[in-house]
Design a protein around this motif. Structure first.
Motif, short mmCIF file in Angstrom:
data_model
loop_
_atom_site.label_atom_id
_atom_site.label_comp_id
_atom_site.label_asym_id
_atom_site.label_seq_id
_atom_site.Cartn_x
_atom_site.Cartn_y
_atom_site.Cartn_z
N LEU A 181 0.80 -1.23 0.00
CA LEU A 181 0.00 0.00 0.00
C LEU A 181 0.83 1.28 0.00
O LEU A 181 0.36 2.33 -0.45
CB LEU A 181 -0.93 0.01 1.22
CG LEU A 181 -2.32 -0.55 0.99
CD1 LEU A 181 -3.09 -0.63 2.29
CD2 LEU A 181 -3.09 0.29 -0.03
N LYS A 182 2.04 1.23 0.57
CA LYS A 182 2.92 2.39 0.63
C LYS A 182 2.22 3.59 1.27
O LYS A 182 2.30 4.73 0.77
CB LYS A 182 3.41 2.76 -0.78
CG LYS A 182 4.74 3.50 -0.79
CD LYS A 182 5.24 3.74 -2.21
CE LYS A 182 6.56 4.47 -2.19
NZ LYS A 182 7.12 4.69 -3.53
N ASP A 183 1.48 3.34 2.37
CA ASP A 183 0.80 4.38 3.15
C ASP A 183 -0.31 5.11 2.39
O ASP A 183 -0.74 6.19 2.79
CB ASP A 183 1.79 5.42 3.70
CG ASP A 183 2.78 4.79 4.67
OD1 ASP A 183 2.36 3.87 5.41
OD2 ASP A 183 3.94 5.22 4.69
N ALA A 184 -0.78 4.54 1.26
CA ALA A 184 -1.89 5.17 0.54
C ALA A 184 -3.16 5.06 1.38
O ALA A 184 -3.43 4.04 2.01
CB ALA A 184 -2.10 4.48 -0.80
N LYS A 185 -3.94 6.14 1.39
CA LYS A 185 -5.17 6.21 2.18
C LYS A 185 -6.40 6.19 1.27
O LYS A 185 -6.33 6.53 0.08
CB LYS A 185 -5.19 7.50 3.02
CG LYS A 185 -3.97 7.69 3.92
CD LYS A 185 -3.96 6.70 5.06
CE LYS A 185 -2.90 7.06 6.10
NZ LYS A 185 -1.51 7.03 5.58
N ASP A 186 -7.52 5.83 1.86
CA ASP A 186 -8.79 5.81 1.13
C ASP A 186 -9.09 7.19 0.55
O ASP A 186 -8.97 8.20 1.24
CB ASP A 186 -9.92 5.39 2.08
CG ASP A 186 -11.25 5.23 1.36
OD1 ASP A 186 -11.29 4.50 0.35
OD2 ASP A 186 -12.23 5.88 1.79
N GLY A 187 -9.45 7.24 -0.73
CA GLY A 187 -9.81 8.50 -1.38
C GLY A 187 -8.65 9.25 -1.99
O GLY A 187 -8.84 10.29 -2.62
N GLN A 188 -7.43 8.72 -1.84
CA GLN A 188 -6.27 9.40 -2.42
C GLN A 188 -6.02 8.95 -3.86
O GLN A 188 -6.34 7.83 -4.25
CB GLN A 188 -5.02 9.13 -1.58
CG GLN A 188 -4.99 9.87 -0.25
CD GLN A 188 -3.65 9.71 0.44
OE1 GLN A 188 -3.07 8.63 0.49
NE2 GLN A 188 -3.15 10.82 1.00
N LYS A 189 -5.43 9.88 -4.64
CA LYS A 189 -4.97 9.54 -5.98
C LYS A 189 -3.62 8.85 -5.86
O LYS A 189 -2.75 9.30 -5.10
CB LYS A 189 -4.81 10.81 -6.83
CG LYS A 189 -6.12 11.42 -7.29
CD LYS A 189 -6.45 10.92 -8.69
CE LYS A 189 -7.77 11.53 -9.16
NZ LYS A 189 -8.07 11.20 -10.54
N ALA A 190 -3.45 7.76 -6.59
CA ALA A 190 -2.20 7.01 -6.51
C ALA A 190 -1.90 6.34 -7.84
O ALA A 190 -2.76 6.26 -8.73
CB ALA A 190 -2.28 5.97 -5.39
N ILE A 191 -0.67 5.88 -7.96
CA ILE A 191 -0.24 5.14 -9.14
C ILE A 191 0.14 3.73 -8.70
O ILE A 191 0.89 3.56 -7.73
CB ILE A 191 0.96 5.81 -9.84
CG1 ILE A 191 0.60 7.23 -10.26
CG2 ILE A 191 1.40 5.00 -11.05
CD1 ILE A 191 1.78 8.04 -10.76
N PRO A 204 -6.35 -7.89 -11.43
CA PRO A 204 -4.89 -7.98 -11.36
C PRO A 204 -4.42 -7.58 -9.96
O PRO A 204 -5.13 -6.88 -9.23
CB PRO A 204 -4.42 -6.96 -12.40
CG PRO A 204 -5.55 -5.99 -12.52
CD PRO A 204 -6.80 -6.75 -12.25
N ILE A 205 -3.23 -8.03 -9.59
CA ILE A 205 -2.63 -7.68 -8.30
C ILE A 205 -1.54 -6.66 -8.55
O ILE A 205 -0.71 -6.82 -9.47
CB ILE A 205 -2.05 -8.94 -7.62
CG1 ILE A 205 -3.16 -9.97 -7.39
CG2 ILE A 205 -1.38 -8.58 -6.30
CD1 ILE A 205 -2.66 -11.34 -7.00
N GLY A 206 -1.54 -5.58 -7.75
CA GLY A 206 -0.58 -4.52 -7.99
C GLY A 206 0.10 -4.03 -6.74
O GLY A 206 -0.20 -4.48 -5.63
N GLU A 207 1.00 -3.08 -6.92
CA GLU A 207 1.66 -2.42 -5.81
C GLU A 207 1.66 -0.92 -6.06
O GLU A 207 1.77 -0.47 -7.21
CB GLU A 207 3.10 -2.93 -5.64
CG GLU A 207 3.99 -2.64 -6.84
CD GLU A 207 5.41 -3.16 -6.66
OE1 GLU A 207 5.66 -3.83 -5.64
OE2 GLU A 207 6.25 -2.89 -7.54
#
Length: 719
Positions: A181-191, A204-207
């Protein structure tokens, strides 16, 4: 027991077998019913009618394929083709074949996608084609992924985390295990990057590779747009470090290698917020009464050397990207805004095209080579325009003289068939937090056109020098490999459809008498100036044209009416210009021609990156339009129908060019069908039509920032 006699095949069955045999023994040939009847010696009218019926049956059963109306060919069983996936919002897709396919694009149902994604290069197993049906198939192999990283919004619930990506790009959410997850939070934009996609797994499974910030945050959204189009939004530290090591000093030894323009009046004209000044003009009156005009371009390749990290990064990016609020430069800022930028009151190294011209803008001599300059003044377009309009201001004589020459160059260009597209460009006034405060339109005035004409002249003359084989006088053979900017002629079918459409508005786009297509287009574009349908007709006219691209194979530039054209004048922001600088210097030094295949591959990459950058710019404008209109929900505006599809009407608001859609389901006074040929929706019961160009009054129903989508409601129709 009486033995049954074996039933003889009927004459129709025999004829069917003969026809099947004919096609089976000639698998690559195409036949119509007359040819089949002639080859099988079927002469009676009834027999020929049977041939027609049998051919139709064999096509219906999938034995034959119809390559054109009434022309048939054996359908290869189990045939495969390769192509590129173009996904729809429903999760199904079309595959655009690499080579021309008889039936066009191949439809792939959602359950036959087999984990292929938008833009992937795939192999398709073709199903037998049915009459009046789109070719259909199944993806059996992914040859090359378009991308493995995707931008989206994090959705975390009950300990499960997914990255939700736009359906058009990825029809499956990406599952993110907790450790990735790399500290990603609900509702955040991420790659996220896909690391695994098990054969029977739905997702698919991702990181997570980067967290951009909260959805709706201005900077996060701009970075998300760049990531969406697979464009970089930051520089690797090692590239920045390499830029810092470049020696910006201009030595006397270097100056001696160059033509010195430091004592010739020189200036730049650029947008008010520009920092990367990659072109300057010099002008002086010669003793023979002619003008010497220098087009001086930043000598980027003096600083960016082959096989360096800077060179590799410039090639990968291929272009600067211009979003609504920022420039993402091709080169690090130390180069783009300082060392290479032709800033006022600083000596700078340039690659120049110098022209000796008379008062009628006829060119008598040209010179190309490396120079050193000193810019006396930096003008904004507005400052230069004021001098042109009032005749007063700094360097007024120089600017007015160049303006006069530029106008003559422009007149000659249009007389030779250049097409005058001047689309309205939407711009925003944005506050410190990125919120759009107002919309305005960018206008091209005389100061803009002055710069444009001399840049076009330099680009054309550089291409002519190589393309006309002036570098190889006395030798036979083709011109040396070079990078051209090419633009093909309009597609005749598209142009005829366009001409038919504008005729409904009282305009004629088809050439009259000996008039050329380009002249007829210019006549039309002049007639629609200032009219309500101007933007819509100009947009459709552009769609009839081919896209300009980079190539080593010169076919000329149709839109400009140039037999030879290249890009030489913007190496700070375009990699092809760097390629042109290197090739030009190589050939000026007497070097041999470079490998054509290598440079064609570089051209294709540059064209692809240019298209991505243009898509990202449009996406950022759309995002700000939706954000701007979000404060106007329920308000009414006058609009014009800018697009018609089977799912609704696209309407452009006249006062600010913001575009939204009226869904067809909301047109509830009738059942409407889409008439593709006439760009309209037609009511089945009352025959009411909504056609491209019609004016409507709409209200803002909703503004969805996540989807960059505006929905309008129809208030009344302005007839």
């Amino acid at each position: 027991m009486v033995k049954k006699k074996k039933k003889k095949p009927s004459r129709t069955d025999e004829l069917r077998q003969l026809i099947q045999g004919l096609f089976f023994n000639n698998p690559k040939r195409t036949f119509n019913y007359k040819q089949v009847a002639s080859l099988l010696e079927v002469r009676k009218k009834t027999g020929r009618q049977k041939v027609q019926i049998i051919l139709s049956d064999l096509f219906e059963s999938g034995y034959l394929t119809e390559v054109a109306a009434g022309k048939y060919k054996l359908l290869s069983r189990g045939s495969t083709i390769t192509g590129v996936v173009d996904m729809t919002a429903s999760g199904s897709a079309y595959v655009v074949p690499d080579e021309e396919n008889e039936g066009g694009d191949i439809f792939i149902p959602r359950n036959n996608m087999n984990q292929a994604l938008n833009g992937d290069h795939v192999k398709v197993f073709m199903h037998a084609r049915r009459r009046n049906r789109q070719p259909e198939g199944e993806i059996i192999e992914i040859l090359k992924r378009k991308r493995d990283s995707f931008v989206g919004v994090m959705q975390i619930s009950r300990g499960l985390a997914f990255l939700v990506v736009d359906d058009r790009v990825m029809s499956h959410d990406i599952f993110i295990p907790g450790k990735s997850l790399k500290d990603a939070k609900d509702g955040q934009k991420a790659i996220a990057r896909i690391v695994e996609w098990p054969e029977r797994a739905k997702n698919p499974i991702g990181e997570i590779v980067d967290v951009l910030g909260d959805a709706g945050d201005h900077h996060a959204e701009m970075h998300a747009i760049l990531a969406e189009f697979n464009l970089p939004y930051r520089y690797p530290q090692e590239v920045i470090d390499e830029a810092e090591t470049i020696n910006a000093e201009i030595t006397e030894e270097e100056i001696k290698k160059r033509r010195d323009f430091r004592n010739v009046t020189t200036f730049t004209i650029d947008p008010v917020d520009a920092k990367d000044f990659d072109d300057a003009l010099s002008v002086q009156k010669l003793e023979n009464g002619r003008w010497e005009v220098g087009v001086h371009i930043a000598d980027v390749t003096h600083y960016v050397q082959p096989k360096t990290l800077l060179e590799k990064e410039a090639y990968e990016r291929a272009t600067s990207v211009y979003l609504v609020d920022r420039v993402v430069p091709m080169l690090p800022e130390r180069l783009s805004n300082f060392i290479c930028s032709l800033r006022p009151h600083e000596e700078k190294l340039c690659f120049s095209a110098v022209f000796e011209m008379d008062d009628d803008a006829n060119i008598h001599n040209s010179w190309f080579g490396r120079t050193v300059i000193y810019s006396d003044r930096r003008f904004t377009y507005e400052e230069a325009q004021e001098i042109i309009e009032t005749g007063e201001g700094d360097l007024k004589d120089e600017i007015l003289s160049l303006d006069k020459l530029a106008k003559q160059l422009r007149d000659k260009r249009f007389a030779q068939g250049s097409v005058g597209f001047e689309r309205i460009e939407v711009r925003f006034k944005i506050d410190d937090k990125g919120k759009p405060l107002s919309v305005y339109f960018k206008e091209s005035k005389d100061a803009n056109k002055l710069i444009e004409e001399f840049m076009l002249l330099a680009n054309k003359k550089v291409a002519q020098l190589i393309g006309n084989k002036e570098m190889d006088k006395g030798r036979r053979g083709k011109a040396k490999t070079f990078v051209y900017r090419i633009h093909d002629v309009p597609n005749p079918d598209k142009f005829e459809n366009f001409a038919s459409f504008v005729r409904k508005f009282g305009y004629e786009a088809m050439p009259k008498g000996a008039e050329s297509v380009s002249a007829s287009l210019n006549r039309l574009l002049t007639q629609v100036q200032g009219k309500g349908e101007q933007n819509m007709i100009e947009t459709l006219a552009i769609r009839t044209m081919a896209k300009a691209v980079y190539s080593t194979h010169n076919i000329g530039h149709y839109g400009l009416a140039f037999k030879h054209y290249s890009h030489f004048t913007s190496p700070i922001r375009r990699y092809p210009d760097m390629m042109v600088h290197r090739l030009l210097q190589r050939y000026l030094d007497g070097g041999r021609s470079v490998n054509e295949e290598t440079y064609e591959e570089m051209c294709e990459h540059s064209s692809d990156m240019e298209q991505r950058a243009a898509d990202a710019e449009r996406s950022s404008i759309k995002y700000k339009q939706v954000e701007f209109m979000k404060d106007h929900l329920g308000e009414e505006f006058d609009g014009v129908i800018s697009g018609v599809t089977e799912w609704g009407l696209y309407v452009e608001i006249i006062e600010n060019k913001c575009e939204g859609m009226i869904p067809i389901r909301d047109l509830d006074d009738d059942f409407y069908t889409f008439d593709e040929d006439n760009y309209c929706l037609v009511g089945r019961k009352f025959n009411r039509t909504y056609q491209l160009g019609d004016q409507l009054k709409i209200s803002i129903a909703s503004a969805n920032l996540e989807k960059k989508q505006l929905d309008f409601a129809l208030v009344e129709e302005k007839r």
